[in-house]
Design an enzyme around this catalytic site. Structure first.
Site, PDB file in Angstrom:
ATOM      1  N   GLU A   1     -13.404   2.918  16.697  1.00 27.75           N
ATOM      2  CA  GLU A   1     -14.270   2.441  16.005  1.00 27.75           C
ATOM      3  C   GLU A   1     -15.586   1.828  16.156  1.00 27.75           C
ATOM      4  OE1 GLU A   1     -12.374   1.337  12.115  1.00 27.75           O
ATOM      5  OE2 GLU A   1     -10.709   2.484  12.417  1.00 27.75           O
TER       6      GLU A   1
ATOM      7  N   ILE B   1       1.174  -1.255   0.137  1.00 22.31           N
ATOM      8  CA  ILE B   1       0.165  -0.521   0.221  1.00 22.31           C
ATOM      9  C   ILE B   1       0.927   1.895  -0.550  1.00 22.31           C
ATOM     10  CG2 ILE B   1      -1.870   1.837   1.084  1.00 22.31           C
ATOM     11  CD1 ILE B   1      -3.009  -1.528   2.361  1.00 22.31           C
TER      12      ILE B   1
ATOM     13  N   ARG C   1      -4.313   2.427  10.770  1.00 25.03           N
ATOM     14  CA  ARG C   1      -5.516   1.857  12.136  1.00 25.03           C
ATOM     15  C   ARG C   1      -5.287   2.540  12.607  1.00 25.03           C
ATOM     16  NH1 ARG C   1      -6.861  -1.770   9.325  1.00 25.03           N
ATOM     17  NH2 ARG C   1      -7.359  -3.872   9.349  1.00 25.03           N
TER      18      ARG C   1
ATOM     19  N   HIS D   1     -13.903   4.538   7.585  1.00 26.97           N
ATOM     20  CA  HIS D   1     -12.891   3.016   7.340  1.00 26.97           C
ATOM     21  C   HIS D   1     -13.809   2.274   6.257  1.00 26.97           C
ATOM     22  CE1 HIS D   1     -10.055  -0.510   9.461  1.00 26.97           C
ATOM     23  NE2 HIS D   1      -9.929  -0.141   8.293  1.00 26.97           N
TER      24      HIS D   1
END
Ligand code: 8YV
Length: 309
Positions: free
Chosen positions: A257, A151, A228, A275
Site C-alpha cells: 500500500e 471481527i 492485510r 484501507h
C-alpha cells in the site's frame, strides 16, 4: 513519543502533542542522525498498520518502554523483541470491530451487485444509451470466514441477517459457535461462495490465500480481504481475476500500500478500497483515545486499557 507512521489522524496528533513531546519520524529526513541525537529521550512509540516498531528500531531505542499502536493489527510490531526487552504493547481492539465488519458486508454487496460499476454507469451518462447487465444476488450466499475473532464473528453475525450459511477456518475448532468448521482453507474455499479474510497476519497466515485456495473458490467465487495485503499471494490473485478463474474480489488491503496492481483497474468484478476498514470519524476518535489513554496509564503507573504485552 516517536510516531513512526505518517500522522494517521489530526485528532490523535493534537491529543499527543497536548501531553507529550511528539516526534514525527516519517517527516524527519535524516532518520539516522535524529535517532543518534534523540534515542535516549524516546520512551514511547506510536505506530499503525503501515509502520510500527521493528527489531531494528527497537534495538536503536534503549529507553523504549511502550509501543501504543493506532490499530488492532500487530503485524508491524516485533512482539518477540518487545517481550524480550519488557516493552509494553497496546492496540485498539473492539472499537473498530463494527466498522470493519460493516465494510466487509459493504464489499460483498458492492462486488455482487456491482454498486461501483452502476454508479460509474450513471455518472458517465451510459444509462441513457443502453441496458445495464443483471448482477448477482447476495442474500443466501454461503460465506466462509478465515479467522473467527472479534471481527470474523461480527461479519458472521451480519451475514446471518442476510440468510447466508456461515462456515469458517481457524487453527482449532471453536466449541462455542454453531458455524461449520473446516480444518483446511482449501476445503473452506471449495464449499463457500464468498470467502472472507478476517484473521491476524502472522508467519502462519501470510499467503493463506494462494493459487490452490483461489482455484478452489473458483470462477463464481468472490474473495473479500479486510485483513492485510500479505494474507494474499497478490500476483496469483491478479492472474486469477484477469483469467476469469476467480469470480470477483473486494479488497480493502494490498501487499504494498498504497500501490495497487494496475491490472485490476479495468476489471468490473473487483472493488478496490484504500484501507478504510476502521475509517470513520467515530471509530478513529475512539482509537486515538485508546492510544493516548494507554500512554497516560503507562506513565502514571496505572493498568493499561488494552494491553497486548
Ligand atoms: C488502520 C488497521 O488502517 O486496526 C488495524 O489493524 O489496519 C486500521 O485500523 C490503521 O492502523 C489506521 O491508521
Amino acid at each position: 513519543v516517536l510516531m513512526t507512521c505518517p500522522p494517521p489522524d489530526p485528532y490523535l496528533v493534537e491529543q499527543l502533542e497536548k501531553r507529550f513531546t511528539l516526534f514525527k519520524f516519517h517527516s524527519i529526513p535524516d532518520k539516522a542522525h535524529f535517532l543518534n541525537s534523540n534515542k535516549a529521550s524516546i520512551r514511547a512509540v506510536v505506530g499503525n498498520a503501515s509502520a510500527g516498531a521493528d527489531a531494528q528500531l527497537i534495538h536503536q531505542l534503549p529507553n523504549l518502554e511502550i509501543v501504543s499502536s493506532f490499530s488492532v493489527g500487530l503485524d508491524k510490531i516485533d512482539l518477540a523483541k518487545c517481550r524480550e526487552r519488557g516493552i509494553r504493547v497496546t492496540n485498539t481492539p473492539d472499537v473498530l470491530t463494527d466498522d470493519v465488519a460493516d465494510l466487509a458486508i459493504g464489499l460483498m454487496l458492492a462486488v455482487l451487485r456491482r454498486l461501483c460499476q452502476s454508479d460509474r454507469y450513471v455518472r458517465s451518462g451510459q444509462w441513457k444509451r443502453g441496458d445495464f447487465k443483471l448482477t448477482t444476488k447476495f442474500t443466501g450466499k454461503s460465506v466462509g470466514i478465515i479467522g473467527l475473532g472479534r471481527i470474523g464473528l461480527a461479519i458472521a453475525k451480519r451475514a446471518e441477517a442476510f440468510s447466508c450459511p456461515i462456515s469458517y477456518h481457524t487453527r482449532t475448532e471453536k466449541s462455542d459457535v454453531k458455524y461449520k468448521y473446516y480444518p483446511s482453507v482449501v476445503e473452506l474455499a471449495a464449499n463457500c461462495q464468498i470467502l472472507v479474510v478476517a484473521c491476524a497476519l502472522t508467519e502462519e497466515t501470510r499467503h493463506i490465500i494462494n493459487r490452490e485456495v483461489i482455484n478452489a473458490l473458483g470462477p463464481k467465487g468472490v474473495l473479500i480481504n479486510i485483513g492485510r495485503g500479505p494474507h494474499v499471494d497478490e500476483p496469483e490473485l491478479v492472474s486469477a481475476l484477469v483469467e476469469g478463474r476467480l469470480g470477483g474480489a473486494g479488497l480493502d488491503v494490498f501487499q504494498d500500500e498504497p500501490n495497487v496492481p494496475e491490472e485490476l483497474f479495468g476489471l468490473e468484478n473487483v472493488v478496490l478500497l484504500p484501507h478504510v476498514g476502521s475509517g470513520t470519524m467515530e471509530t478513529r476518535k475512539e482509537m486515538a483515545d485508546l492510544v493516548v489513554g494507554n500512554l497516560e496509564a503507562h506513565f502514571l503507573n496505572k493498568p493499561l486499557l488494552t494491553p497486548v504485552l
